[in-house]
Motif scaffolding. Structure first.
Motif, PDB file in Angstrom:
ATOM      1  N   VAL A   1      12.330  13.081  17.382  1.00 25.59           N
ATOM      2  CA  VAL A   1      12.750  11.815  17.049  1.00 25.59           C
ATOM      3  C   VAL A   1      11.702  11.510  16.147  1.00 25.59           C
ATOM      4  CG1 VAL A   1      12.111  10.505  19.085  1.00 25.59           C
ATOM      5  CG2 VAL A   1      13.734   9.613  17.492  1.00 25.59           C
ATOM      6  N   PRO A   2      11.796  11.501  14.766  1.00 25.14           N
ATOM      7  CA  PRO A   2      10.733  11.327  13.948  1.00 25.14           C
ATOM      8  C   PRO A   2      10.293  10.091  13.650  1.00 25.14           C
ATOM      9  CG  PRO A   2      12.385  12.103  12.554  1.00 25.14           C
ATOM     10  CD  PRO A   2      12.949  12.263  14.042  1.00 25.14           C
ATOM     11  N   VAL A   3       8.950   9.689  13.526  1.00 21.33           N
ATOM     12  CA  VAL A   3       8.385   8.512  12.869  1.00 21.33           C
ATOM     13  C   VAL A   3       8.690   8.651  11.317  1.00 21.33           C
ATOM     14  CG1 VAL A   3       6.498   7.048  12.449  1.00 21.33           C
ATOM     15  CG2 VAL A   3       6.801   7.954  14.860  1.00 21.33           C
ATOM     16  N   LEU A   4       9.064   7.522  10.639  1.00 20.31           N
ATOM     17  CA  LEU A   4       9.130   7.780   9.105  1.00 20.31           C
ATOM     18  C   LEU A   4       8.156   7.017   8.244  1.00 20.31           C
ATOM     19  CD1 LEU A   4      12.919   6.732   9.069  1.00 20.31           C
ATOM     20  CD2 LEU A   4      11.975   9.196   9.340  1.00 20.31           C
ATOM     21  N   TYR A   5       7.297   8.058   7.682  1.00 16.42           N
ATOM     22  CA  TYR A   5       6.070   7.587   7.235  1.00 16.42           C
ATOM     23  C   TYR A   5       6.403   7.438   5.648  1.00 16.42           C
ATOM     24  CZ  TYR A   5       3.094   7.942  11.138  1.00 16.42           C
ATOM     25  OH  TYR A   5       2.516   7.890  12.275  1.00 16.42           O
ATOM     26  N   GLN A   6       5.741   6.481   4.916  1.00 21.58           N
ATOM     27  CA  GLN A   6       5.868   6.496   3.497  1.00 21.58           C
ATOM     28  C   GLN A   6       4.464   6.827   2.860  1.00 21.58           C
ATOM     29  OE1 GLN A   6       7.677   5.737   0.616  1.00 21.58           O
ATOM     30  NE2 GLN A   6       9.470   5.932   2.136  1.00 21.58           N
ATOM     31  N   GLN A   7       4.439   7.640   2.161  1.00 21.10           N
ATOM     32  CA  GLN A   7       3.137   8.275   1.280  1.00 21.10           C
ATOM     33  C   GLN A   7       2.316   6.847   0.867  1.00 21.10           C
ATOM     34  OE1 GLN A   7       2.315  11.225   1.376  1.00 21.10           O
ATOM     35  NE2 GLN A   7       0.534  11.446   0.130  1.00 21.10           N
ATOM     36  N   HIS A   8       1.085   6.815   1.144  1.00 24.34           N
ATOM     37  CA  HIS A   8       0.483   5.569   0.913  1.00 24.34           C
ATOM     38  C   HIS A   8      -0.982   5.521   0.177  1.00 24.34           C
ATOM     39  CE1 HIS A   8      -1.130   6.937   4.876  1.00 24.34           C
ATOM     40  NE2 HIS A   8      -2.229   6.860   4.435  1.00 24.34           N
ATOM     41  N   ARG A   9      -1.284   4.700  -0.461  1.00 24.86           N
ATOM     42  CA  ARG A   9      -2.593   4.670  -1.100  1.00 24.86           C
ATOM     43  C   ARG A   9      -3.616   4.287   0.135  1.00 24.86           C
ATOM     44  NH1 ARG A   9       0.934   1.587  -4.368  1.00 24.86           N
ATOM     45  NH2 ARG A   9       1.437   2.730  -6.311  1.00 24.86           N
ATOM     46  N   VAL A  10      -4.819   4.474  -0.266  1.00 21.91           N
ATOM     47  CA  VAL A  10      -5.890   3.952   0.628  1.00 21.91           C
ATOM     48  C   VAL A  10      -6.139   2.424   0.836  1.00 21.91           C
ATOM     49  CG1 VAL A  10      -8.464   3.914   1.300  1.00 21.91           C
ATOM     50  CG2 VAL A  10      -7.151   6.017   0.660  1.00 21.91           C
TER      51      VAL A  10
ATOM     52  N   CYS B   1       2.237   2.322   7.518  1.00 20.86           N
ATOM     53  CA  CYS B   1       3.115   2.494   6.634  1.00 20.86           C
ATOM     54  C   CYS B   1       4.256   3.320   7.134  1.00 20.86           C
ATOM     55  CB  CYS B   1       2.568   3.056   5.352  1.00 20.86           C
ATOM     56  SG  CYS B   1       1.423   2.419   4.629  1.00 20.86           S
ATOM     57  N   SER B   2       4.812   2.872   8.240  1.00 17.95           N
ATOM     58  CA  SER B   2       5.778   3.764   8.940  1.00 17.95           C
ATOM     59  C   SER B   2       6.922   2.899   9.281  1.00 17.95           C
ATOM     60  CB  SER B   2       5.164   4.257  10.121  1.00 17.95           C
ATOM     61  OG  SER B   2       4.897   3.479  11.370  1.00 17.95           O
ATOM     62  N   THR B   3       8.111   3.395   9.825  1.00 12.41           N
ATOM     63  CA  THR B   3       9.089   2.957  10.395  1.00 12.41           C
ATOM     64  C   THR B   3       9.808   3.781  11.424  1.00 12.41           C
ATOM     65  OG1 THR B   3      10.974   1.149  10.205  1.00 12.41           O
ATOM     66  CG2 THR B   3      10.914   2.995   8.682  1.00 12.41           C
ATOM     67  N   PHE B   4      11.144   3.261  11.977  1.00  9.79           N
ATOM     68  CA  PHE B   4      11.668   3.837  13.038  1.00  9.79           C
ATOM     69  C   PHE B   4      13.347   4.471  12.255  1.00  9.79           C
ATOM     70  CE2 PHE B   4       8.546   1.996  16.004  1.00  9.79           C
ATOM     71  CZ  PHE B   4       7.664   2.931  15.968  1.00  9.79           C
ATOM     72  N   SER B   5      13.853   5.453  12.827  1.00 13.00           N
ATOM     73  CA  SER B   5      15.347   5.431  12.904  1.00 13.00           C
ATOM     74  C   SER B   5      15.978   4.684  14.066  1.00 13.00           C
ATOM     75  CB  SER B   5      15.648   7.189  12.997  1.00 13.00           C
ATOM     76  OG  SER B   5      15.045   7.730  14.194  1.00 13.00           O
ATOM     77  N   LYS B   6      17.128   4.265  13.941  1.00 12.21           N
ATOM     78  CA  LYS B   6      17.577   3.265  14.747  1.00 12.21           C
ATOM     79  C   LYS B   6      17.727   3.648  16.232  1.00 12.21           C
ATOM     80  CE  LYS B   6      22.673   4.643  14.084  1.00 12.21           C
ATOM     81  NZ  LYS B   6      23.776   3.973  13.603  1.00 12.21           N
ATOM     82  N   LYS B   7      17.610   4.855  16.526  1.00 11.86           N
ATOM     83  CA  LYS B   7      17.510   5.234  18.206  1.00 11.86           C
ATOM     84  C   LYS B   7      16.302   5.781  18.569  1.00 11.86           C
ATOM     85  CE  LYS B   7      22.364   6.589  18.859  1.00 11.86           C
ATOM     86  NZ  LYS B   7      22.756   5.513  19.765  1.00 11.86           N
ATOM     87  N   TYR B   8      15.153   5.364  17.849  1.00  8.25           N
ATOM     88  CA  TYR B   8      13.852   5.921  18.216  1.00  8.25           C
ATOM     89  C   TYR B   8      13.493   5.388  19.565  1.00  8.25           C
ATOM     90  CZ  TYR B   8       8.731   6.801  17.880  1.00  8.25           C
ATOM     91  OH  TYR B   8       7.579   7.393  17.982  1.00  8.25           O
ATOM     92  N   ILE B   9      13.479   4.016  19.886  1.00 12.84           N
ATOM     93  CA  ILE B   9      12.955   3.435  20.937  1.00 12.84           C
ATOM     94  C   ILE B   9      13.732   3.862  22.285  1.00 12.84           C
ATOM     95  CG2 ILE B   9      12.277   1.184  22.150  1.00 12.84           C
ATOM     96  CD1 ILE B   9      12.049  -0.282  19.589  1.00 12.84           C
TER      97      ILE B   9
ATOM     98  N   SER C   1       0.715  -1.196   0.069  1.00 10.45           N
ATOM     99  CA  SER C   1      -0.078  -0.016   0.004  1.00 10.45           C
ATOM    100  C   SER C   1       0.771   1.191  -0.048  1.00 10.45           C
ATOM    101  CB  SER C   1      -0.983   0.179   1.327  1.00 10.45           C
ATOM    102  OG  SER C   1      -1.929  -0.994   1.005  1.00 10.45           O
ATOM    103  N   MET C   2       2.171   1.180  -0.141  1.00 11.29           N
ATOM    104  CA  MET C   2       3.110   2.205  -0.148  1.00 11.29           C
ATOM    105  C   MET C   2       3.256   2.985  -1.331  1.00 11.29           C
ATOM    106  SD  MET C   2       5.434   1.346   3.155  1.00 11.29           S
ATOM    107  CE  MET C   2       6.056  -0.035   2.444  1.00 11.29           C
ATOM    108  N   ALA C   3       2.808   4.074  -1.739  1.00  9.75           N
ATOM    109  CA  ALA C   3       3.024   4.646  -3.189  1.00  9.75           C
ATOM    110  C   ALA C   3       4.377   4.622  -3.681  1.00  9.75           C
ATOM    111  CB  ALA C   3       2.303   6.091  -3.273  1.00  9.75           C
ATOM    112  N   GLY C   4       5.245   5.147  -2.640  1.00 11.56           N
ATOM    113  CA  GLY C   4       6.840   5.216  -3.083  1.00 11.56           C
ATOM    114  C   GLY C   4       7.363   4.067  -2.857  1.00 11.56           C
ATOM    115  N   MET C   5       6.932   3.045  -2.244  1.00 13.89           N
ATOM    116  CA  MET C   5       7.652   1.582  -2.118  1.00 13.89           C
ATOM    117  C   MET C   5       6.531   0.472  -2.730  1.00 13.89           C
ATOM    118  SD  MET C   5       9.918   2.111   1.127  1.00 13.89           S
ATOM    119  CE  MET C   5      11.322   2.974   1.456  1.00 13.89           C
ATOM    120  N   PRO C   6       6.169   0.437  -4.047  1.00 13.08           N
ATOM    121  CA  PRO C   6       5.018  -0.379  -4.255  1.00 13.08           C
ATOM    122  C   PRO C   6       5.343  -1.941  -4.139  1.00 13.08           C
ATOM    123  CG  PRO C   6       6.086   0.542  -6.308  1.00 13.08           C
ATOM    124  CD  PRO C   6       6.722   1.366  -4.760  1.00 13.08           C
ATOM    125  N   ASP C   7       6.583  -2.150  -4.103  1.00  9.25           N
ATOM    126  CA  ASP C   7       7.287  -3.626  -4.195  1.00  9.25           C
ATOM    127  C   ASP C   7       7.539  -4.053  -2.573  1.00  9.25           C
ATOM    128  OD1 ASP C   7       6.774  -3.877  -6.928  1.00  9.25           O
ATOM    129  OD2 ASP C   7       8.716  -3.040  -7.206  1.00  9.25           O
TER     130      ASP C   7
END
Length: 306
Positions: A201-210, A106-114, A16-22
Motif C-alpha cells: 500500500v504505497p506512500v505517495l511522494y512528490q519529487q522535492h527540492r532540498v 512531501c508525502s501523502t496517503f491513498s484513502k485506505k492506507y491507515i 518544496s515540491m517540484a511538481g506542485m510548487p503552489d
C-alpha cells in the motif's frame, strides 16, 4: 486516546515540491488524511521552522487533532546541522496513539492506507510499505515489490508504540548527517527478532527540492560513514542511544575533513564522496557533539505526559 498517530517531521520550506510548487507541504499530507477511511487518528508534526509557521494549523484547522511542535532540545540545530532522528523522537514523545505511522514531509496517503496498516500491524510486527514517486501528475517511479517478510527498512515505517519504546526510538548519532536512520531502526528491530512485514500500500511522494530552512545550512557528516561506524557497534545491540563514541571513532569521523576531489572514494565506507560527504568546517569541536547522546524514550515520554 487515538488508535493511530501519524508522525511527520520537516526542515523544509513551505513550497518544496517540484511538481506542485503552489501546494504547501502540510496541505499535501492533509489532503490525503481527509480522505482516509480509518478515522481514529491524530497527526504530530515536528517542525524545525516552527516559530515562523506556528499559526499554520490555527489558520488552517482540520477535523482530526493535530499537534504541531518544535524539535526537542538538541545539540545539532543550533549549529545548523540536520536533526532527523531528534525530530522523529520528538514526534514519538508527543504521540498518544498505540500505532505509530511515520511519513515524509512531501508525502501523502491513498484513502485506505491507515486501514491497511492497522489491519496488518500488531505488537512484535513492524510494517514497512511500498512507495510511488511523482512529479505533479507524472509518476516517476512505481514500487513493484510484493508483500513479504524482509530484514530491513528504508523509510515508510509503522510501529506499535511498545516496540518503539523497546528499541528506544531513533538513534540520535545519525543527527549531524542525513538519512539511514530508518535503516538503523529496522536493523535493531531485526536484532530484537521483531517481524518486519512489507505491505503493498504505497506512500505517495512528490519529487522535492532540498530547500531546507536553515539560514546557513552546514554540510552533513557522511551518512554512510556514520552507518559504517555504528554497524559494528550495533551488531548485538537493539536499544538506540545506548553506545559510547570513543576517541578512535572521533578520529574516524574527522578523517574526511580534507578537501578531496569529487571522485575520491572514502576509505571508511567505500562510497565516492561526490563533494557532499565532508565538511572542512566540521571541526573537532563540532565532532565532539557525537559524544554522550543519552536518551531514554520511555522516561522522556513519562516526563512529557506529566
Amino acid at each position: 486516546m487515538p488508535k493511530v498517530s501519524i508522525l511527520m517531521s520537516t526542515a523544509r520550506g513551505d513550497f518544496s515540491m517540484a511538481g506542485m510548487p503552489d501546494v504547501h507541504i502540510f496541505e499535501y499530507l492533509m489532503s490525503g488524511l481527509r480522505e482516509q477511511t480509518f478515522k481514529d487518528f491524530e497527526v504530530v508534526i515536528t517542525d524545525v521552522d516552527y516559530e515562523r509557521r506556528k499559526n499554520y494549523f490555527i489558520e488552517h484547522p482540520e477535523e482530526f487533532p493535530i499537534t504541531h511542535v518544535p524539535p526537542k532540545e538538541n545539540v545539532w540545530l543550533p549549529k545548523n546541522y540536520p536533526a532527523v532522528s531528534t525530530c522523529k523522537n520528538t514526534g514519538i514523545l508527543n504521540s498518544k496513539g498505540e500505532i505509530i505511522i511515520f511519513t515524509g514531509d512531501c508525502s501523502t496517503f491513498s484513502k485506505k492506507y491507515i486501514d491497511q496498516v492497522v489491519y496488518k500491524i500488531k505488537k512484535g510486527t513492524v510494517i514497512t510499505t511500498t512507495y510511488n514517486n511523482s512529479l505533479g501528475d507524472k509518476v516517476l517511479f512505481k514500487d513493484a515489490r510484493k508483500e513479504s517478510i524482509i530484514q530491513y527498512t528504508y523509510g515508510n515505517v509503522c510501529y506499535h508504540i511498545d516496540d518503539l519504546i523497546d528499541l528506544n526510538g531513533y538513534e540520535e548519532l545519525f543527527d549531524g548527517s542525513v538519512g539511514l536512520e530508518d535503516t538503523n531502526l529496522g536493523f535493531r528491530a531485526n536484532n530484537r527478532r521483531k517481524r518486519i512485514l512489507l505491505i503493498t500500500v504505497p506512500v505517495l511522494y512528490q519529487q522535492h527540492r532540498v530547500r531546507y530552512v536553515f539560514k546557513e545550512q552546514r554540510a552533513p557528516r557522511c551518512m554512510r560513514m556514520v552507518e559504517k561506524l555504528l554497524y559494528g557497534k550495533y551488531k548485538n545491540v537493539f536499544r538506540a542511544n545506548s553506545i559510547k563514541i570513543t576517541d578512535e571513532d572521533i578520529e574516524t569521523l574527522l578523517s574526511c575533513n580534507e578537501l578531496f576531489d569529487l571522485d575520491h572514494k572514502c576509505p571508511i565506507c567505500g562510497f565516492p564522496c561526490r563533494g557532499y560527504a565532508f565538511n572542512k568546517q566540521f571541526n573537532e569541536e563540532d565532532i565532539n557533539l557525537y559524544r554522550d547522546l543519552n536518551f531514554d524514550l520511555k522516561k522522556e515520554r513519562e516526563l512529557n505526559a506529566s
